[in-house]
Write a protein that holds these residues in place. Structure first.
Motif, PDB file in Angstrom:
ATOM      1  N   LEU A 140       0.857  -1.190   0.000  1.00  0.00           N
ATOM      2  CA  LEU A 140       0.000   0.000   0.000  1.00  0.00           C
ATOM      3  C   LEU A 140       0.888   1.232   0.000  1.00  0.00           C
ATOM      4  O   LEU A 140       1.807   1.358   0.814  1.00  0.00           O
ATOM      5  CB  LEU A 140      -0.908   0.008   1.230  1.00  0.00           C
ATOM      6  N   LYS A 141       0.602   2.162  -0.891  1.00  0.00           N
ATOM      7  CA  LYS A 141       1.419   3.359  -1.038  1.00  0.00           C
ATOM      8  C   LYS A 141       0.910   4.498  -0.152  1.00  0.00           C
ATOM      9  O   LYS A 141      -0.296   4.756  -0.090  1.00  0.00           O
ATOM     10  CB  LYS A 141       1.416   3.825  -2.500  1.00  0.00           C
ATOM     11  N   LYS A 142       1.842   5.154   0.525  1.00  0.00           N
ATOM     12  CA  LYS A 142       1.558   6.362   1.298  1.00  0.00           C
ATOM     13  C   LYS A 142       0.320   6.189   2.186  1.00  0.00           C
ATOM     14  O   LYS A 142      -0.699   6.856   2.002  1.00  0.00           O
ATOM     15  CB  LYS A 142       1.394   7.566   0.375  1.00  0.00           C
ATOM     16  N   VAL A 143       0.438   5.310   3.150  1.00  0.00           N
ATOM     17  CA  VAL A 143      -0.712   4.991   3.996  1.00  0.00           C
ATOM     18  C   VAL A 143      -1.107   6.166   4.884  1.00  0.00           C
ATOM     19  O   VAL A 143      -0.278   7.015   5.240  1.00  0.00           O
ATOM     20  CB  VAL A 143      -0.427   3.751   4.865  1.00  0.00           C
ATOM     21  N   THR A 144      -2.378   6.199   5.234  1.00  0.00           N
ATOM     22  CA  THR A 144      -2.925   7.189   6.174  1.00  0.00           C
ATOM     23  C   THR A 144      -3.662   6.441   7.271  1.00  0.00           C
ATOM     24  O   THR A 144      -3.752   5.206   7.260  1.00  0.00           O
ATOM     25  CB  THR A 144      -3.887   8.146   5.467  1.00  0.00           C
ATOM     26  N   GLN A 145      -4.229   7.189   8.205  1.00  0.00           N
ATOM     27  CA  GLN A 145      -4.986   6.573   9.289  1.00  0.00           C
ATOM     28  C   GLN A 145      -6.192   5.794   8.767  1.00  0.00           C
ATOM     29  O   GLN A 145      -6.645   4.847   9.406  1.00  0.00           O
ATOM     30  CB  GLN A 145      -5.451   7.638  10.272  1.00  0.00           C
ATOM     31  N   GLU A 146      -6.693   6.185   7.613  1.00  0.00           N
ATOM     32  CA  GLU A 146      -7.826   5.467   7.032  1.00  0.00           C
ATOM     33  C   GLU A 146      -7.445   4.037   6.647  1.00  0.00           C
ATOM     34  O   GLU A 146      -8.310   3.160   6.562  1.00  0.00           O
ATOM     35  CB  GLU A 146      -8.335   6.218   5.794  1.00  0.00           C
TER      36      GLU A 146
END
Length: 298
Positions: free
Chosen positions: A91-97
């Motif tokens: 997964l690229k550039k993960v966020t809290q979502e």
């Protein structure tokens, strides 16, 4: 030569008769922690018994199970920002979502055991933000004063340390310390502030992810409370004003302000208050004053 020709059929027979392994699915990391906005690798390793083209699916658990990878394509918010190699997803550039629990499913209809799965939990770490610091601008000596510092966004939760005039304040190690620091909640509490506690205070938040962040330093001034000399002088002045029959609000204010000063005797204050309750009687006029206020018939 004869021995070799007899050996080969035995080997082939053993290979054909050896039990094959049905579909198995595993991962080399069940828990993945990665900093926000960086790439996360969710590994999925599988072996099949016969099926050389098993179906690969990734799902994300939540209130509802949603598809990540299905039918050879990434779905929903993962489309265009994820890649797959074998069954391992990046997964690229993960966020809290993206944080949560994922499940890799391998379906091999030709195998005796047709389905296998493994779970991977993704935790997205967030470095501290600049903490919100609440520092009073002033306080009086002897009072209890609290300074607070908090950052509600860091994952894992930040811990806090305090600085005075750019120097670290060490957590007290004895019961008689004049202040307490709670590194978990970010509260700095003075049990009884003194004049020497005046200074510029700032707080540093850190959680081991990224760089620590510090709030802007603010100046706190500790002022003396109404001192014995101040109160004594003001109450004395108030008593003189009472004697002079000059009942002014200012005198009452001085008396009320000194009520909180333990070093002024209660007798002095009560005496001043009692005198303030005396009815005002104007002084008698001198004889010479009558010539200015009355007329006489000759």
């Amino acid at each position: 030569m004869m021995g070799t020709s007899l050996y080969l059929p035995v080997v082939i027979l053993l290979m054909q008769c050896s039990p094959s392994v049905p579909v198995t699915v595993t991962t080399n990391r069940h828990k993945v922690e990665v900093e926000e906005h960086k790439d996360a690798v969710l590994s999925c390793i599988f072996y099949t018994e016969k099926d050389q083209q098993p179906r690969i699916e990734w799902k994300k658990k939540g209130k509802d199970v949603s598809f990540v990878f299905y039918g050879g394509k990434f779905r929903g918010p993962f489309e265009g920002r994820a890649t797959i190699e074998g069954a391992t997803v990046t997964l690229k550039k993960v966020t809290q979502e993206d944080a949560g629990e994922y499940r890799c499913e391998i379906s091999a209809p030709k195998d005796s055991v047709s389905l296998g799965e493994t779970n991977v939990t993704l935790k997205v770490l967030v470095p501290p933000q600049t903490p919100l610091c609440e520092i009073p601008s002033s306080a009086v000596t002897g009072s209890v004063v609290q300074l607070s510092c908090r950052d509600q966004h860091s994952i894992p939760p930040a811990t806090y340390s305090w600085y005075k005039d750019n120097q670290p304040m060490n957590p007290p190690r004895h019961a008689n310390a004049t202040y307490l620091i709670n590194s978990r909640t970010g509260v700095l509490e003075f049990k009884s502030v003194a004049k020497e506690d005046t200074g510029r205070y700032s707080c540093l938040a850190s959680n081991g992810v990224g760089l620590p962040k510090m709030c802007e330093a603010k100046h706190m001034t500790i002022e003396y409370s109404h001192s014995k000399a101040w109160c004594a002088v003001r109450v004395h002045e108030g008593m003189l004003l009472v004697k002079a029959h000059a009942l002014t609000p200012r005198r009452s204010f001085w008396i009320s302000q000194c009520h909180g000063a333990a070093h002024i005797s209660s007798q002095t204050l009560h005496r001043a208050e009692d005198m303030s309750n005396v009815n005002y009687i104007p002084p008698p006029q001198e004889p010479q004053d009558f010539k200015h206020t009355q007329s006489f018939m000759l």
